[in-house]
Design an enzyme around this catalytic site. Structure first.
Site, PDB file in Angstrom:
ATOM      1  N   CYS A 134       0.845  -1.211   0.051  1.00 57.24           N
ATOM      2  CA  CYS A 134      -0.078  -0.159   0.000  1.00 57.24           C
ATOM      3  C   CYS A 134       0.875   1.270  -0.060  1.00 57.24           C
ATOM      4  O   CYS A 134       1.725   1.573   0.956  1.00 57.24           O
ATOM      5  CB  CYS A 134      -0.666  -0.050   1.263  1.00 57.24           C
ATOM      6  SG  CYS A 134      -2.035   1.359   1.224  1.00 57.24           S
ATOM      7  N   GLY A 135       0.825   2.101  -1.111  1.00 51.24           N
ATOM      8  CA  GLY A 135       1.607   3.253  -1.110  1.00 51.24           C
ATOM      9  C   GLY A 135       1.447   4.514  -0.214  1.00 51.24           C
ATOM     10  O   GLY A 135       2.239   4.730   0.704  1.00 51.24           O
ATOM     11  N   HIS A 136       0.058   4.852  -0.208  1.00 44.68           N
ATOM     12  CA  HIS A 136      -0.319   5.768   0.713  1.00 44.68           C
ATOM     13  C   HIS A 136       0.128   5.289   2.199  1.00 44.68           C
ATOM     14  O   HIS A 136       0.315   6.023   2.881  1.00 44.68           O
ATOM     15  CB  HIS A 136      -1.676   6.343   0.453  1.00 44.68           C
ATOM     16  CG  HIS A 136      -2.595   5.708   1.462  1.00 44.68           C
ATOM     17  ND1 HIS A 136      -3.227   4.510   1.027  1.00 44.68           N
ATOM     18  CD2 HIS A 136      -3.105   5.824   2.683  1.00 44.68           C
ATOM     19  CE1 HIS A 136      -4.083   3.931   1.946  1.00 44.68           C
ATOM     20  NE2 HIS A 136      -3.919   5.005   2.893  1.00 44.68           N
ATOM     21  N   HIS A 180      -8.454  -4.051  -7.753  1.00 45.61           N
ATOM     22  CA  HIS A 180      -8.648  -2.630  -7.955  1.00 45.61           C
ATOM     23  C   HIS A 180      -8.841  -2.062  -9.149  1.00 45.61           C
ATOM     24  O   HIS A 180      -8.268  -2.497 -10.323  1.00 45.61           O
ATOM     25  CB  HIS A 180      -7.096  -1.938  -7.475  1.00 45.61           C
ATOM     26  CG  HIS A 180      -6.639  -2.264  -5.967  1.00 45.61           C
ATOM     27  ND1 HIS A 180      -6.441  -3.349  -5.565  1.00 45.61           N
ATOM     28  CD2 HIS A 180      -6.866  -1.178  -4.876  1.00 45.61           C
ATOM     29  CE1 HIS A 180      -6.227  -3.251  -4.199  1.00 45.61           C
ATOM     30  NE2 HIS A 180      -6.482  -1.918  -4.014  1.00 45.61           N
ATOM     31  N   ASP A 232     -10.345   5.462  -3.179  1.00 47.67           N
ATOM     32  CA  ASP A 232      -8.985   5.904  -2.489  1.00 47.67           C
ATOM     33  C   ASP A 232      -9.343   7.649  -2.612  1.00 47.67           C
ATOM     34  O   ASP A 232      -9.146   7.892  -3.791  1.00 47.67           O
ATOM     35  CB  ASP A 232      -7.859   5.397  -3.534  1.00 47.67           C
ATOM     36  CG  ASP A 232      -6.539   5.598  -2.708  1.00 47.67           C
ATOM     37  OD1 ASP A 232      -6.656   6.245  -1.909  1.00 47.67           O
ATOM     38  OD2 ASP A 232      -5.674   4.686  -2.761  1.00 47.67           O
ATOM     39  N   CYS A 256      -3.387   6.936  -4.868  1.00 50.54           N
ATOM     40  CA  CYS A 256      -3.000   5.401  -4.747  1.00 50.54           C
ATOM     41  C   CYS A 256      -1.668   5.381  -5.221  1.00 50.54           C
ATOM     42  O   CYS A 256      -1.228   5.363  -6.407  1.00 50.54           O
ATOM     43  CB  CYS A 256      -3.966   4.888  -5.516  1.00 50.54           C
ATOM     44  SG  CYS A 256      -3.920   3.020  -5.119  1.00 50.54           S
ATOM     45  N   GLY A 257      -0.823   4.946  -4.181  1.00 52.25           N
ATOM     46  CA  GLY A 257       0.697   4.687  -4.529  1.00 52.25           C
ATOM     47  C   GLY A 257       0.859   3.413  -5.458  1.00 52.25           C
ATOM     48  O   GLY A 257       1.727   3.473  -6.547  1.00 52.25           O
ATOM     49  N   THR A 258       0.158   2.366  -5.029  1.00 52.61           N
ATOM     50  CA  THR A 258       0.384   1.289  -5.870  1.00 52.61           C
ATOM     51  C   THR A 258      -0.582   1.252  -7.180  1.00 52.61           C
ATOM     52  O   THR A 258       0.199   0.886  -8.300  1.00 52.61           O
ATOM     53  CB  THR A 258      -0.193  -0.062  -5.199  1.00 52.61           C
ATOM     54  OG1 THR A 258      -1.584   0.051  -4.751  1.00 52.61           O
ATOM     55  CG2 THR A 258       0.461  -0.439  -4.126  1.00 52.61           C
TER      56      THR A 258
HETATM   57  O1  PYC Z   1      -1.900   3.945  -1.688  1.00 53.65           O
HETATM   58  O2  PYC Z   1      -1.328   1.825  -2.755  1.00 53.65           O
HETATM   59  C1  PYC Z   1      -2.211   2.652  -2.144  1.00 53.65           C
HETATM   60  C2  PYC Z   1      -3.353   2.326  -1.886  1.00 53.65           C
HETATM   61  C3  PYC Z   1      -4.031   1.063  -2.125  1.00 53.65           C
HETATM   62  C4  PYC Z   1      -5.361   0.855  -1.380  1.00 53.65           C
HETATM   63  C5  PYC Z   1      -5.380   2.295  -0.846  1.00 53.65           C
HETATM   64  N1  PYC Z   1      -4.358   2.953  -1.298  1.00 53.65           N
END
Ligand code: PYC
Length: 313
Positions: free
Chosen positions: A88-90, A208, A232, A236-238
């Site tokens: 999870c990026g965030h 997703h 999100d 979303c980092g990923t």
């Molecule tokens: O930031 O990767 C992310 C992420 C995945 C689901 C919610 N945020």
């Protein structure tokens, strides 16, 4: 009565609840094995931490665990209202801000173990964090899916630490006012992917859906629907990593070039990538953002509470 200690933060609007004490004992060994123990033996813990009445559908949980590799600052297992996330990026940016808030790390580079690989995070003095994510790649290009009440939708399947279906320029404007319609559309796409058995590598479920469109303020704006139907609040980092992998595969973004990815609230992450050593189609994405700590406290799980393990629907 059990007591769980936590720190809450948000990264570009998306919340993360880091469990810093009182989590289940998962033993040692590799993180995928410990994740499996969490899933099999302690799913009530996940639900108690993130679901109502203590949390909400949008909250992402992060259980801090001892890393297997002592060179890492922490190990972390991410989870949400319906299950578990690879990366999870965030959330990783939130974990780094939380560790700094607790005085456990200082500005500099840190490594963090996740069940899908080790990521690195550079914490700057101003609180900004750049994560170097797991290797990301486009798995399938321009996949057609027949979506009920919508018609044919085309998109790419890509891995950015989670599996994404990326749709460019959907037939709805990416504004927060359209959030319910965007959720309905993205959910219909997700159900169609599952129904038509369109998957990620090895039959992995695509959980997703990322809708993107051009915007004047950034290189692109997105709306990302997460596995439990919450969208999100951050870019979303990923999801940004998966997007970078598609741009790289199409030759639309060069290594080192900065991509400004805006989310549905108008907040942004900056992304760039380098090629994985020796690979021509797998990238190592870097994502920069900032998290803000919003709360620190204890969750109380009382034996008399009918919703001790959260409300599961
Ligand atoms: O930031 O990767 C992310 C992420 C995945 C689901 C919610 N945020």
């Amino acid at each position: 009565m059990s007591v769980i200690e936590f720190v809450d933060s948000h990264t570009a609007g998306e919340p993360t609840r880091v469990v810093i004490g009182g989590g289940p004992a998962l033993g040692d060994g590799a993180l995928p094995e410990r994740l499996q123990r969490l899933i099999t033996d302690h799913d009530a813990f996940r639900s108690a931490v993130v679901n109502e009445p203590r949390g909400s559908d949008v909250l992402v949980g992060a259980l801090l665990v001892e890393p297997e590799d002592p060179a890492c600052a922490a190990g972390v297992i991410f989870f949400n209202n319906v299950g578990y996330l690879g990366m999870c990026g965030h959330g990783t940016i939130g974990v780094v801000a939380t560790l700094a808030h607790l005085g456990r790390i200082q500005p500099g580079r840190h490594r963090i173990e996740t069940p899908v690989g080790t990521v690195s995070a550079l914490l700057r003095a101003n609180g900004e964090v750049t994560i170097e994510n797991v290797v990301s790649y486009r798995y399938r290009r321009d996949v057609e899916v027949q979506v009920a009440d919508v018609g044919v939708v085309r998109g790419d399947v890509a891995w950015g630490g989670n599996w994404f279906f990326l749709v460019d320029s959907p037939p709805l404007e990416l504004t927060i006012a359209n959030c319910d319609k965007l959720t309905e559309y993205a959910w219909a796409v997700r159900c169609a992917l599952n129904g038509h058995k369109i998957t990620g590598a090895g039959g992995a479920e695509i959980d997703h859906v990322e809708l993107s469109a051009p915007t004047a303020e950034a290189d692109s704006r997105n709306f990302v629907l997460c596995p439990g139907k919450a969208y999100d609040r951050s870019p979303c980092g990923t999801g940004t990593s998966a997007k970078l992998a598609c741009l790289a595969a199409d030759g639309k973004l060069m290594p080192g070039q900065v991509w400004r990815q805006e989310g549905i609230l108008g907040t942004a992450f900056e992304g760039s990538y380098r090629m994985e050593n020796g690979s021509s189609n797998r990238i190592v994405p870097s994502i920069t953002g900032k998290a803000h700590v919003t709360a620190q406290g204890q969750l109380i799980l009382h034996p008399d509470d009918p919703f001790r393990a959260g409300i599961r629907v």
